[in-house]
Design an enzyme around this catalytic site. Structure first.
Site, PDB file in Angstrom:
ATOM      1  N   GLN A  90       0.846  -1.201   0.000  1.00 33.66           N
ATOM      2  CA  GLN A  90       0.000   0.000   0.000  1.00 33.66           C
ATOM      3  C   GLN A  90       0.874   1.241   0.000  1.00 33.66           C
ATOM      4  O   GLN A  90       1.568   1.515   0.984  1.00 33.66           O
ATOM      5  CB  GLN A  90      -0.907  -0.025   1.235  1.00 33.66           C
ATOM      6  CG  GLN A  90      -1.876   1.121   1.350  1.00 33.66           C
ATOM      7  CD  GLN A  90      -2.771   0.965   2.574  1.00 33.66           C
ATOM      8  OE1 GLN A  90      -2.455   0.213   3.494  1.00 33.66           O
ATOM      9  NE2 GLN A  90      -3.895   1.650   2.586  1.00 33.66           N
ATOM     10  N   SER A 103      -3.127   7.702  12.643  1.00 27.42           N
ATOM     11  CA  SER A 103      -2.778   7.959  14.039  1.00 27.42           C
ATOM     12  C   SER A 103      -4.007   8.332  14.868  1.00 27.42           C
ATOM     13  O   SER A 103      -5.051   8.715  14.337  1.00 27.42           O
ATOM     14  CB  SER A 103      -1.746   9.095  14.122  1.00 27.42           C
ATOM     15  OG  SER A 103      -2.361  10.328  13.782  1.00 27.42           O
ATOM     16  N   SER A 136       1.527   6.426   2.765  1.00 28.05           N
ATOM     17  CA  SER A 136       2.287   7.348   3.618  1.00 28.05           C
ATOM     18  C   SER A 136       3.591   7.803   2.961  1.00 28.05           C
ATOM     19  O   SER A 136       4.234   7.063   2.219  1.00 28.05           O
ATOM     20  CB  SER A 136       2.608   6.683   4.954  1.00 28.05           C
ATOM     21  OG  SER A 136       1.447   6.441   5.705  1.00 28.05           O
ATOM     22  N   GLU A 156     -10.114  -1.713   4.941  1.00 32.16           N
ATOM     23  CA  GLU A 156      -8.998  -2.109   5.808  1.00 32.16           C
ATOM     24  C   GLU A 156      -9.476  -2.458   7.210  1.00 32.16           C
ATOM     25  O   GLU A 156      -8.874  -3.284   7.891  1.00 32.16           O
ATOM     26  CB  GLU A 156      -7.971  -0.968   5.873  1.00 32.16           C
ATOM     27  CG  GLU A 156      -6.734  -1.293   6.692  1.00 32.16           C
ATOM     28  CD  GLU A 156      -5.713  -0.161   6.671  1.00 32.16           C
ATOM     29  OE1 GLU A 156      -4.521  -0.447   6.879  1.00 32.16           O
ATOM     30  OE2 GLU A 156      -6.105   1.001   6.445  1.00 32.16           O
ATOM     31  N   SER A 178       4.283  -1.622   4.338  1.00 28.50           N
ATOM     32  CA  SER A 178       4.339  -2.988   4.858  1.00 28.50           C
ATOM     33  C   SER A 178       4.563  -3.993   3.731  1.00 28.50           C
ATOM     34  O   SER A 178       3.869  -3.965   2.711  1.00 28.50           O
ATOM     35  CB  SER A 178       3.033  -3.332   5.591  1.00 28.50           C
ATOM     36  OG  SER A 178       2.848  -2.485   6.702  1.00 28.50           O
TER      37      SER A 178
END
Length: 381
Positions: A126, A360, A129, A244, A161
């Site tokens: 993915q 976050s 970020s 997700e 990841s």
């Protein structure tokens, strides 16, 4: 017996029959902070599941799934966790990109990408970020432009990841020069195995490297590999985030329960249970887990669920250290490795990231305030 209970029994029986032989040693392997464990063997296991029709259960039948109901999917994830089956390697493709393509992809994209996801032949990562666009995803600076029938991608992603294992990445990139914030973004499908892509592992507190930096330097992908319309990437990216936080979190909670039960047993064994504060925290953790399950079983905002489980799991890691006492400060080194962590140390260290990754806590609170409660938006410079 209801159809869901019959399905649950079928899942349980299949796992009991197939988590044997070469796959028996995979029980309990992998997962957050442990994705490096037996990766090739877990990949073989998941392909074995695919061959027997146990991947992509919730996908429509016409796309290779079983059209399983939400209740059946919950039953599967719970039974999978109860069987201590190995952590899945294809979660990003099956649970995130697949549903996104089914809802928003072209027929050509569905024909090209869904079958290899279902068969676990192509793994995905993915590309959201960035160093300056983590939870503030709208600040994306990775850019892409069309040249000679291809998107040419330049920029950097981070905390990606399993990028070192993936063949493809879905990338949010800025495709309209001069655009700002949510406007002008596109959702691109980019192959990882090409000269313009460099993957650099990031070493974590646990000593492992399941996250990566990914650098795009003239990386290319076909012009047709944009999901949704060019410039509509923000809406597609938000749809993916909704998938997700789906029913697979019920299986995650079975793992949480196992961690809590093991911690309570340790507290009884080493005498920590005699401390009334430890007892109270163990009870509060149990109550929190029951609340988490009740919330997951009814429609709830994804941001609420993420905020809740992330803080609960982080607090469990801190409780684990207090139950262990002073020995928790020393890495065991049982296998000759001076940084050989036990399960509770790994829980404590890796769960520090729970309140950061996948959005976050601060961002989740803003989403709850602005989109659910309708409060005024945060003042921005």
């Amino acid at each position: 017996m209801s159809s869901v209970e019959e399905f649950r029994t079928e899942v349980r029986s299949w796992l009991r029959a197939h988590l044997t032989g070469e796959f028996a040693a995979l029980k309990g392997r992998g997962g957050p902070g442990r994705e490096h464990e037996a990766f090739a063997e877990r990949l073989a296991w998941e392909r074995h599941m695919a061959a027997h029709g146990w991947t992509c259960l919730g996908w429509p039948v016409e796309h290779g799934g079983r059209g399983a109901s939400i209740e059946e999917q919950i039953a599967f994830h719970e039974e999978y966790a109860l069987a201590d089956a190995p952590a899945r390697v294809n979660h990003i493709g099956e649970q995130l990109l697949g549903p996104t393509l089914i809802a928003h992809g072209t027929e050509q994209q569905k024909r090209r990408f869904l079958p290899p996801i279902r068969a676990v032949e192509e793994l995905w990562c993915q590309g959201y970020s960035e160093p300056d666009a983590g939870s503030d995803l709208a600040n994306v600076r990775t850019r892409a432009a069309l040249h000679d029938g291809e998107w040419v991608v330049d920029g950097q992603k981070t905390w990606t990841s399993l990028a070192h294992e993936a063949q493809w990445c879905f990338v949010v990139a800025r495709t309209e020069p001069g655009s700002r914030r949510h406007a002008g973004l596109s959702y691109l499908l980019v192959p990882m195995d090409q000269p313009g892509v460099e993957v650099r592992p990031i070493v974590q507190l646990t000593g492992t490297s399941e996250f990566n930096e990914v650098f795009f330097d003239g990386a290319r992908t076909d012009a047709a590999h944009v999901v949704g319309a060019p410039g509509d990437g923000w809406n597609i990216a938000m749809a993916t985030l909704g998938y997700e936080r789906g029913v697979s979190t019920l299986g995650q909670q079975v793992g949480f329960r196992r961690e809590l039960e093991a911690l309570a047993e340790l507290a009884r064994t080493n005498g920590a249970i005699a401390d009334p504060l430890i007892r109270d925290r163990l009870v509060q953790a149990w109550i929190g887990l029951e609340t988490m399950r009740a919330t997951a079983l009814r429609p709830a905002a994804p941001s609420v669920a993420k905020l809740y489980w992330a803080r609960w799991h982080r607090d469990l890691g801190e409780l684990a250290m207090d139950v262990c006492g002073a020995p928790s400060l020393l890495a065991a080194g049982a296998h000759g490795d001076p940084y050989d962590l036990d399960d509770r140390q790994r829980l404590f260290l890796f769960s520090r990231a729970d309140t950061i990754y996948a959005g976050s806590d601060e961002i989740q609170r803003n989403l709850i305030a602005e989109r659910i409660l309708g409060l005024p938006k945060e003042v921005r410079a």
